[in-house]
Design an enzyme around this catalytic site. Structure first.
Site, PDB file in Angstrom:
ATOM      1  N   SER A 245       0.854  -1.193   0.000  1.00 23.53           N
ATOM      2  CA  SER A 245       0.000   0.000   0.000  1.00 23.53           C
ATOM      3  C   SER A 245       0.887   1.239   0.000  1.00 23.53           C
ATOM      4  CB  SER A 245      -0.900   0.005   1.234  1.00 23.53           C
ATOM      5  OG  SER A 245      -0.135   0.368   2.371  1.00 23.53           O
ATOM      6  N   LYS A 246       0.240   2.368  -0.052  1.00 24.45           N
ATOM      7  CA  LYS A 246       0.944   3.657  -0.082  1.00 24.45           C
ATOM      8  C   LYS A 246       1.993   3.784   1.033  1.00 24.45           C
ATOM      9  CE  LYS A 246      -0.820   6.495  -3.298  1.00 24.45           C
ATOM     10  NZ  LYS A 246       0.097   6.393  -4.409  1.00 24.45           N
ATOM     11  N   ARG A 247       1.708   3.129   2.174  1.00 25.20           N
ATOM     12  CA  ARG A 247       2.652   3.212   3.294  1.00 25.20           C
ATOM     13  C   ARG A 247       4.046   2.741   2.882  1.00 25.20           C
ATOM     14  NH1 ARG A 247       2.058  -0.524   6.744  1.00 25.20           N
ATOM     15  NH2 ARG A 247       0.538  -1.626   5.487  1.00 25.20           N
ATOM     16  N   GLY A 249       5.454   3.264   0.082  1.00 29.45           N
ATOM     17  CA  GLY A 249       6.041   4.102  -0.966  1.00 29.45           C
ATOM     18  C   GLY A 249       5.147   4.050  -2.188  1.00 29.45           C
TER      19      GLY A 249
END
Ligand code: GLU
Length: 471
Positions: A245-247, A249
């Protein structure tokens, strides 16, 4: 001879092209290219609220950037709403689906009752549906209704090309809605209707769809069509083992393009994300991946998205590619950084730095640092070196400057410069590194670069001497 396969990539245009989607697209593409099959691109835009043309465009651009072309499409799922409805009505007419007049409130109440009694809730006509008289009454009153598929009580199994045999029992699944009360088809029906119409022979898609597959198989059978081969590719996890996920990167393909990853490197990296060529080969030219790809080589366990490996892969491609091929992207990057190379021939500069750079952006920064007038902020390692050498930093640099000033323009060549620097170290009884590192810091602001004699040659005599003097 058997007919060549027909595969499809079916993204929902509700977001950017995610690396997982790109990987699914790539696997379909590889399979089609290897077998002489056909890749259909289908945009699943039935979620009107979340779908957008802008997202569709981003997905098409992302595929094109990756070098993945398609043979048919893009076809839009939303354009076939009539066919989806007809298929649902066909099932209704055949008694394989039924009208469901239950209201949302009644459904919730039924669910809660089951929960209170501690039994699992399954929507099966006989157990949950309204009594036939009530259904008839509501129908006569013209009340709105959905159409539900009557899930058959049979085994729904398939030989997954990745996972092997997977089996479900129809009785464990709900009679699911296929047509909403507004007459629009639900996802699973639309997919099957389209896959049938497009004569798809192999459905290669993410693992997150495994639970849809038994329902879809039941629909194929009910509609009287052969079931395609399914291949469910594993999920992609971040380096911490959690769903990517976005976490972690960047997850959009476009972000990697921005960061200066080459399409060839991205493709190679994605190919190895869940597929193994059967040995330790990592850098695989596209032709070879096409030749060696097989659905059976797709791994069952989740793949880990390792950004460091992607950058390493990119570095491999950067060093393999001729400087000429990097010229255009580097020029674009320089323009983005607001740097004008002022007619300078960039090819030798790119040649000098590409092997040590992991992205095009870094190549461009390194090129920029070698152009006259560059600003050269000193990094931490440079500061440490200066602290460590103390007075010797300036003294050694002074000795180097003296020797280098004596080198005339025509002799300013790597081999000669190397001899000159070695001589400075020898004559002064100095360690070679203690002469080279100060020069490197003076010329780049950092402590890592191509060999110093090459660096001097790339930057040129006047600019090199100017930088050394300034340092
Ligand atoms: N549109 C679905 C998705 O983006 C894919 C459907 C399929 O491949 O069957 O997840």
């Amino acid at each position: 001879m058997s007919t060549p396969p027909r595969v499809r990539f079916a993204p929902s245009p509700t977001g950017f092209l995610h690396v997982g989607g790109a990987r699914t697209a790539l696997f379909n593409w590889l399979y089609a290219r290897q077998t002489g099959g056909t890749l259909v691109l289908r945009i699943e835009d039935t979620d009107r609220e979340r779908s957008s043309e802008a997202h569709t465009q981003v997905i098409l651009d992302g595929l094109t950037w990756l070098g993945l072309d398609w043979d048919e499409g893009p076809l839009f799922q939303g354009a076939h709403a009539d066919r989806h409805r007809e298929d649902a009505l066909r099932l209704l007419a055949a008694g394989k689906a039924y009208k469901d007049f239950m209201t949302a409130e009644e459904l919730t109440a039924a669910r809660e009752e089951a929960k209170a009694e501690g039994r699992p809730f399954r929507y099966h006509r006989a157990e949950v549906g309204l009594p036939p008289e009530e259904t008839a009454r509501r129908e006569a009153a013209g009340m709105p209704h959905a159409v539900r598929f009557a899930m058959p009580d049979e085994e729904l199994a398939w030989d997954d090309a990745v996972h092997g045999r997977i089996s479900w029992q129809g009785r464990d699944l709900d009679d699911f809605i296929i047509l909403r009360s507004d007459g629009t088809a639900i996802y699973n029906l639309a997919v099957v209707s389209d896959d049938v119409a497009m004569r798809i022979s192999h459905v290669i898609r993410g693992d997150d769809h495994v639970s849809n597959t038994p329902k879809q198989i039941a629909l194929y059978r009910a509609l009287g069509h052969p079931v395609p081969t399914f291949a469910h590719v594993p999920m992609i996890l971040g380096s911490d083992g959690k769903k990517l996920s976005k976490r972690h990167g960047a997850t959009a393909v476009g972000d990697y393009r921005e960061e200066g990853i080459l399409p060839a490197a991205m493709r190679n990296f994605l190919a190895l994300l869940g597929w193994s060529p059967g040995n330790d080969d990592e850098v695989l030219p596209l032709d070879e991946v096409i030749a060696r790809f097989d659905l059976g080589g797709i791994m069952t366990k989740p793949a880990v998205f390792d950004t460091t490996k992607l950058e390493w892969m990119n570095g491999q491609y950067l060093s393999m590619l001729p400087a000429e091929e990097l010229l255009a992207p580097v020029e674009r990057e320089l323009a983005r950084l607001g740097i004008d190379p002022a007619g300078r021939d960039l090819l030798p500069v790119i040649e000098a730095v590409k092997a040590r750079s992991r992205t095009i952006t870094v190549v461009a920064e390194q090129v920029a640092a070698r152009l006259p007038g560059a600003t050269l902020p000193r990094d931490d390692k440079a500061h440490k070196l200066i602290d460590k050498l103390g007075d010797r930093f300036a003294i050694n640099l002074g000795l180097a400057r003296e020797a280098l000033t004596a080198v005339v323009e025509s002799a300013w060549q790597p081999a000669h410069l190397e001899t000159v620097i070695k001589a400075v170290a020898e004559e002064g009884g100095l360690k070679l590194g203690d002469v080279m590192q100060p020069i490197r810091v003076a010329l780049t602001g950092g402590t890592v670069s191509e060999p110093v004699h090459e660096l001097l040659a790339v930057i040129g005599r006047d600019e090199s001497l100017r930088r050394i003097t300034a340092a």
